[in-house]
Design an enzyme around this catalytic site. Structure first.
Site, mmCIF file in Angstrom:
data_model
loop_
_atom_site.group_PDB
_atom_site.id
_atom_site.type_symbol
_atom_site.label_atom_id
_atom_site.label_comp_id
_atom_site.label_asym_id
_atom_site.label_seq_id
_atom_site.Cartn_x
_atom_site.Cartn_y
_atom_site.Cartn_z
ATOM 1 N N ASN A 9 45.364 -9.850 -43.286
ATOM 2 C CA ASN A 9 46.297 -10.948 -43.546
ATOM 3 C C ASN A 9 47.303 -10.432 -44.572
ATOM 4 O O ASN A 9 46.992 -10.346 -45.757
ATOM 5 C CB ASN A 9 45.510 -12.147 -44.102
ATOM 6 C CG ASN A 9 46.430 -13.273 -44.558
ATOM 7 O OD1 ASN A 9 47.625 -13.259 -44.308
ATOM 8 N ND2 ASN A 9 45.838 -14.254 -45.236
ATOM 9 N N TRP A 10 48.492 -10.075 -44.084
ATOM 10 C CA TRP A 10 49.476 -9.457 -44.978
ATOM 11 C C TRP A 10 50.138 -10.480 -45.905
ATOM 12 O O TRP A 10 50.859 -10.101 -46.809
ATOM 13 C CB TRP A 10 50.557 -8.734 -44.156
ATOM 14 C CG TRP A 10 50.079 -7.498 -43.468
ATOM 15 C CD1 TRP A 10 48.819 -6.976 -43.478
ATOM 16 C CD2 TRP A 10 50.870 -6.596 -42.671
ATOM 17 N NE1 TRP A 10 48.776 -5.822 -42.733
ATOM 18 C CE2 TRP A 10 50.024 -5.564 -42.231
ATOM 19 C CE3 TRP A 10 52.216 -6.581 -42.281
ATOM 20 C CZ2 TRP A 10 50.472 -4.517 -41.426
ATOM 21 C CZ3 TRP A 10 52.665 -5.537 -41.476
ATOM 22 C CH2 TRP A 10 51.802 -4.515 -41.058
ATOM 23 N N LYS A 11 49.949 -11.752 -45.618
ATOM 24 C CA LYS A 11 50.604 -12.809 -46.407
ATOM 25 C C LYS A 11 52.115 -12.547 -46.474
ATOM 26 O O LYS A 11 52.674 -12.025 -45.514
ATOM 27 C CB LYS A 11 49.946 -12.923 -47.789
ATOM 28 C CG LYS A 11 48.416 -13.074 -47.673
ATOM 29 C CD LYS A 11 47.738 -13.503 -48.923
ATOM 30 C CE LYS A 11 46.241 -13.629 -48.649
ATOM 31 N NZ LYS A 11 45.484 -14.105 -49.797
ATOM 32 N N HIS A 95 44.376 -21.511 -43.465
ATOM 33 C CA HIS A 95 44.129 -20.691 -44.647
ATOM 34 C C HIS A 95 44.236 -21.578 -45.889
ATOM 35 O O HIS A 95 45.058 -22.494 -45.939
ATOM 36 C CB HIS A 95 45.147 -19.543 -44.701
ATOM 37 C CG HIS A 95 44.812 -18.540 -45.761
ATOM 38 N ND1 HIS A 95 45.099 -18.760 -47.093
ATOM 39 C CD2 HIS A 95 44.184 -17.338 -45.700
ATOM 40 C CE1 HIS A 95 44.661 -17.721 -47.796
ATOM 41 N NE2 HIS A 95 44.107 -16.846 -46.981
ATOM 42 N N GLU A 97 45.561 -21.181 -48.660
ATOM 43 C CA GLU A 97 46.898 -21.253 -49.273
ATOM 44 C C GLU A 97 47.769 -22.270 -48.540
ATOM 45 O O GLU A 97 48.586 -22.959 -49.142
ATOM 46 C CB GLU A 97 47.534 -19.852 -49.296
ATOM 47 C CG GLU A 97 46.855 -18.967 -50.340
ATOM 48 C CD GLU A 97 46.908 -17.480 -50.083
ATOM 49 O OE1 GLU A 97 47.722 -17.024 -49.253
ATOM 50 O OE2 GLU A 97 46.111 -16.758 -50.721
ATOM 51 N N GLU A 167 36.150 -18.364 -46.259
ATOM 52 C CA GLU A 167 36.857 -17.804 -47.403
ATOM 53 C C GLU A 167 36.702 -18.729 -48.614
ATOM 54 O O GLU A 167 37.437 -19.721 -48.746
ATOM 55 C CB GLU A 167 38.341 -17.633 -47.090
ATOM 56 C CG GLU A 167 38.620 -16.684 -45.945
ATOM 57 C CD GLU A 167 40.030 -16.108 -46.040
ATOM 58 O OE1 GLU A 167 40.148 -14.884 -46.094
ATOM 59 O OE2 GLU A 167 40.992 -16.879 -46.084
ATOM 60 N N GLY A 173 41.986 -13.150 -53.517
ATOM 61 C CA GLY A 173 42.988 -12.523 -54.375
ATOM 62 C C GLY A 173 42.599 -12.455 -55.838
ATOM 63 O O GLY A 173 43.425 -12.173 -56.697
ATOM 64 N N SER A 212 38.631 -11.010 -51.400
ATOM 65 C CA SER A 212 38.462 -9.776 -52.184
ATOM 66 C C SER A 212 37.497 -8.784 -51.538
ATOM 67 O O SER A 212 36.751 -8.092 -52.237
ATOM 68 C CB SER A 212 38.034 -10.095 -53.622
ATOM 69 O OG SER A 212 39.011 -10.898 -54.263
ATOM 70 N N GLY A 233 42.920 -9.618 -47.231
ATOM 71 C CA GLY A 233 44.261 -9.804 -47.774
ATOM 72 C C GLY A 233 44.755 -8.526 -48.419
ATOM 73 O O GLY A 233 45.235 -7.612 -47.753
ATOM 74 N N GLY A 234 44.609 -8.446 -49.738
ATOM 75 C CA GLY A 234 45.155 -7.320 -50.508
ATOM 76 C C GLY A 234 44.837 -5.959 -49.923
ATOM 77 O O GLY A 234 45.725 -5.089 -49.813
HETATM 78 P P1 PGA Z 1 42.094 -11.190 -50.389
HETATM 79 O O1 PGA Z 1 42.652 -12.321 -49.404
HETATM 80 O O2 PGA Z 1 41.374 -10.170 -49.562
HETATM 81 O O3 PGA Z 1 43.328 -10.608 -51.057
HETATM 82 O O4 PGA Z 1 41.199 -11.868 -51.365
HETATM 83 C C1 PGA Z 1 41.900 -12.777 -48.312
HETATM 84 C C2 PGA Z 1 42.644 -13.880 -47.597
HETATM 85 O O5 PGA Z 1 43.299 -14.690 -48.258
HETATM 86 O O6 PGA Z 1 42.608 -13.977 -46.355
#
Ligand code: PGA
Length: 256
Positions: A9-11, A95, A97, A167, A173, A212, A233-234
Site C-alpha cells: 500500500n504505497w499510500k 483502510h 486512514e 490492521e 505506520g 508495521s 505500507g512503509g
Molecule cells: P505500515 O502501513 O506498514 O506502514 O504500518 C500498513 C497499512 O496502512 O496498510
C-alpha cells in the site's frame, strides 16, 4: 491450503520516475518467488503506469480506494470499473486512514466492496481497532461490527472473492507491530465470525496482517496459523524490504 498474499500500500507516495525504479527493482527479485500472490497499490493516477510496467509478470496492481458508484455526478471520484479498465486487479477498501480521515462508515465500505466485486476486482477489506478501542477491550466488538456490515451487504458467499486485512490502527505506520499472539487471536476471531455463516468460506478466506510489518518481524507473524500474508505500507516503498517480506511469506505460510 491458502495461498499467501502480500500487497504493498504505497499510500500518497510516488512519482513516475520513483515508481519505475521501485517496480523494476521488485520485478528483478520476483522471478524465483513462487506460491505467493503479490500486488502493489499506487495512487490512482499511477495505476496504468504500474500495470504497464508489470504487464505479463507475477506482480499485480491494485488501487487504494474506489467509489461505491459506477458513474455519474460524483466529482473527484474513481469508479471500480474504471480501475479494472486500466489494469487493476485489487482494491484496498475501508483502510483505517479512510475511515478516520474521510468519514467512511461500515455501510459505505460495504457498498464499495459491492462495486468492486461487480467490476471483477478483488476487494481487500480492512478491519481493525484503534488503541482506545483495544484498551477498552472492544477489539472483537469493533472487528465483528466491521465484518458484519460487509457480510450483510454482500452475502457470505462473496467472501470467496474477498481478501481481509486485519490492521490494528495503533500498529499502522508507528513501528509498533502487534505481537504474533495478538494478531493471531484477532485473525482466529475473524475466521470464527465467518465460520458462523459458512465453515468452508472461513477456511479458504485469506486474512492479511497489516501494521508495521517488516522483513525482520514478518516470519513470526506469518508463522501464525491464521495469518495468510501482509498488507505493507512503509516497507513496500523499498523493493528489497518488500521482496524480503514476500520471500518470508512464500517460505512460511502454510508450511508449519
Ligand atoms: P505500515 O502501513 O506498514 O506502514 O504500518 C500498513 C497499512 O496502512 O496498510
Amino acid at each position: 491450503m491458502r495461498k499467501p498474499i502480500v500487497v504493498g500500500n504505497w499510500k500518497l507516495n510516488g512519482t513516475l520516475a520513483d515508481n519505475e525504479s521501485l517496480v523494476l527493482g521488485m520485478l528483478d527479485g520476483m522471478s524465483p518467488l513462487e506460491g505467493v500472490d503479490v500486488a502493489v497499490c499506487p495512487p490512482f493516477v499511477f495505476v496504468p503506469q504500474v500495470a504497464r510496467l508489470a504487464d505479463s509478470t507475477a506482480l499485480a496492481v491494485g488501487a487504494q480506494n474506489c467509489s461505491e458508484h459506477d458513474n455519474g455526478a460524483f466529482t473527484g471520484e474513481v469508479a471500480a470499473p474504471m480501475l479494472a479498465d486500466v489494469g487493476a486487479r485489487y482494491v484496498i477498501l475501508g483502510h483505517s486512514e479512510r475511515r478516520a480521515m474521510y468519514g467512511e462508515t461500515d455501510e459505505i465500505v460495504s457498498a464499495k466492496v459491492k462495486a468492486a466485486l461487480a467490476a471483477g476486482l478483488t476487494p481487500i477489506l480492512c478491519v481493525g481497532e484503534t488503541l482506545e478501542e483495544r484498551e477498552a477491550d472492544e477489539t472483537e466488538a469493533v472487528v465483528r461490527r466491521q465484518l458484519a456490515a460487509a457480510i450483510s451487504g454482500n452475502g457470505i458467499q462473496s467472501f470467496d472473492r474477498i481478501v481481509i486485512a486485519y490492521e490494528p490502527v495503533w500498529a499502522i505506520g508507528t513501528g509498533r507491530t502487534a505481537s504474533p499472539e495478538q494478531a493471531q487471536d484477532v485473525h482466529a476471531f475473524i475466521r470464527g465470525q465467518l465460520a458462523d455463516h459458512d465453515a468452508g468460506i472461513a477456511q479458504s478466506v485469506r486474512i492479511q496482517y497489516g501494521g508495521s510489518m517488516k522483513p525482520g518481524n514478518a516470519a513470526d507473524l506469518l508463522a501464525q496459523p491464521d495469518i495468510d500474508g501482509g498488507l505493507i505500507g512503509g516497507a513496500s516503498l523499498k523493493a528489497e524490504d518488500f521482496l524480503g517480506i514476500c520471500r518470508v511469506a512464500a517460505d512460511t505460510v502454510g508450511k508449519q
